[in-house]
Design an enzyme around this catalytic site. Structure first.
Site: not given
Length: 554
Positions: A442, A119-121, A468, A191, A78
């Protein structure tokens, strides 16, 4: 075994012949076949090292007597996708990830699965696939990035985003900006703050489907590889015992996950993802649960972006199991739910130790008296909206201000950075929802710009898009229904007064009932031109954020 359908009997001679082309021996044909879903690639910092994690999982599978088979899925960072067309594809990738895994693991009847996201998704997409398939499974993530260091303090990616705003107003010079750019992201891993990726990987522990330390042990630590071997061994044992994800994950598991989320001050995206994951597990999960529990659960971990600590500090303090120990101490943990260890979570949590009382504070000395997330309702959000309460400045807990309306995030960011947003304003960004974006991008850049410009104590932002995990301030996302679905956010005009009350969890447009009804009756949602075949299909099928932004079922 499930894999016998391609291994046993006269009719399976051709299948065995093809498997032998892979180097599979007759002895291996008698062992459990374990699929390993890898999201390794060379463009995501959180995934660049997953090949090594996967090799460790394979070793663990072999150690326990299984046969590993690796297959891939996609992933998007992202941070790199931010602020351009690519962000439209981030949330939609979650559905593709879940679908692609379901397809491969149905086409090839593995006995068990190990999911390797970061990571995110990717993590929620894999968890959705786990619930759908209901094959013995373990999730082991790639782990968090270490924080960077600059001028004697820890920094991370959000430091970089906010430094851009600081540079625009002269608070940060070019030399400092370059140093922060160079030092904030020191290597592999998701992150370093409690952003979406690390929150979801932590909640996998609370759900009982990932090894202890999954959310907090740094990516570069050797312990991560030992955990990956353990994951490979655990899945073979789950296959032997025929323990499936739906035997482990229950509504009580989700309650534990929500409580951990609230106590740590996790990402607002978890509301979206937990709803979608619960649907995949066949569990009725109401997002109002976040708000009910946030009144009981204090915010006890002050982790970036709202505090000075990073995930490595949480790991040093005892990790997610130590956070759950605080819940247990106060009689809130749902102790009887099962885990991949084939032990109850309450028994495992009793073994945890809290090693830093400031990183994981007791309930009677919290950072905030209520949990980190809240669900707001009102005439602007009849189906709800989401706020990161732990990131709201005290003076903005109740705010009334004039709306400044934008039809997309780029417009808003330009206005903020050019000084057009004044103290007291409420920035409204609409047509950024799942359907309207499409893709529910985001809004990290506008929120970071507000912080960097020194407006976080005086300006609010609401959107039908999302944030985010690094966003903080008086910001409200997931406003539902979205503008593209005819939601009230679509009738807001420049200068309208908007009242936000985080304490009461309300979000209202301050116009008369008659004017509200007239505008709603006359409102025709804006229809954006969509230049992607997949996004057109996504916009057609996707549901509201309040439903997890999952696809409508035929």
């Amino acid at each position: 075994m499930r894999s016998d359908v391609i291994k046993k009997g006269l009719e399976r001679v051709p299948h065995r012949s093809l498997l032998k082309a892979l180097g599979i021996t007759d002895d291996e044909m008698r062992r459990p076949f374990i699929g390993i879903v890898s999201s390794w690639n060379e463009i995501i910092p959180g995934h660049v090292h997953l090949d090594k994690v996967v090799e460790a999982v394979k070793a663990g599978v072999r150690m326990a007597g299984g046969v590993p088979f690796v297959f891939p899925t996609i992933g998007i960072c992202d941070g790199i996708a931010m602020d351009h067309r690519g962000m439209k594809f981030s949330l939609p990738s979650r559905e593709l990830i879940a679908d692609s895994i379901e397809i491969v693991a149905s086409g090839f009847p593995f006995d068990g699965l190990v999911f390797v996201p970061n990571c995110d998704k990717i993590t929620p997409g894999m968890m959705m696939a786990m619930g759908r398939l209901n094959i013995p499974s373990v999730l082991i993530s790639g782990g968090p990035m270490l924080a960077g260091r600059y001028n004697g303090r820890d920094i991370d990616l959000i430091t970089v985003f906010e430094a851009v705003g600081g540079y625009k107003v002269g608070k940060v010079d070019e030399e400092t900006l370059k140093a922060i750019e160079d030092l904030a992201c020191p290597g592999a891993g998701s992150c370093a703050g409690l952003f979406t990726a690390n929150t979801m990987n932590s909640l996998a522990e609370a759900l009982g489907i990932a090894p202890r330390g999954n959310g907090t042990v740094p990516a570069v630590h050797a312990k991560r590889l030992r955990m990956a071997k353990e994951a490979g061994m655990l899945v073979v044992e789950l296959v032997k015992r025929d323990v499936k994800p739906r035997d482990i994950v229950t509504l009580d598991s989700f309650m534990n996950a929500v409580m951990v989320d609230l106590a740590t001050g996790g990402s607002t995206n978890t509301v979206l993802h937990l709803k979608a994951i619960a649907e995949s597990f066949g569990i009725d999960f109401d997002i109002k649960l976040f708000d009910e529990l946030s009144r009981k659960i204090p915010h006890i971990c002050n982790i970036s972006p709202v505090g000075p600590y990073h995930i490595q500090d949480l790991d040093d303090a005892g990790g997610i199991y130590a956070v759950m120990k605080r819940l247990q101490e106060n009689g809130l943990l749902k102790e009887d739910v099962m885990t991949i260890y084939l032990r109850k979570i309450g028994d495992l949590v009793r073994e945890a130790k809290i090693l830093n009382e400031d990183v994981i504070r007791p309930f009677d000395n919290p950072y905030h008296k209520e949990g980190g997330l809240g669900i707001l309702f009102g005439n602007l959000a009849p189906e709800g909206a989401v706020a990161k309460l732990s990131g709201v400045p005290e003076k903005m807990m109740h705010h009334v201000g004039p709306a400044v309306v934008f039809e997309d995030g780029e417009e808003a960011t330009k206005a903020i950075l050019s000084g057009k947003i004044k103290k007291g304003d409420v920035v409204v960004i609409r047509y950024e929802g799942p359907k309207g974006g499409p893709g529910m991008r985001e809004m990290l850049s506008p929120t970071s710009a507000i912080v960097g410009m020194g407006l976080a104590e005086d300006v609010a932002l609401i959107t039908d898009g999302r944030f985010s995990g690094g966003s903080h301030g008086a910001v409200i996302g997931h406003v539902s229904p979205e503008a593209a679905e005819g939601g009230p956010i679509g009738i807001v005009k420049d200068g309208d007064l908007i009242e936000i009350d985080f304490e009461k969890r309300t979000l209202n447009l301050l116009i008369s009932d008659e004017e509200f009804e007239r505008r709603m009756k006359e409102f025709t949602p804006l229809v954006k031109e969509v230049d992607s075949d997949y996004l057109r299909r996504y916009a057609f099928f996707v549901q509201s954020a309040s439903k997890g932004a999952i696809f409508r079922k035929p």
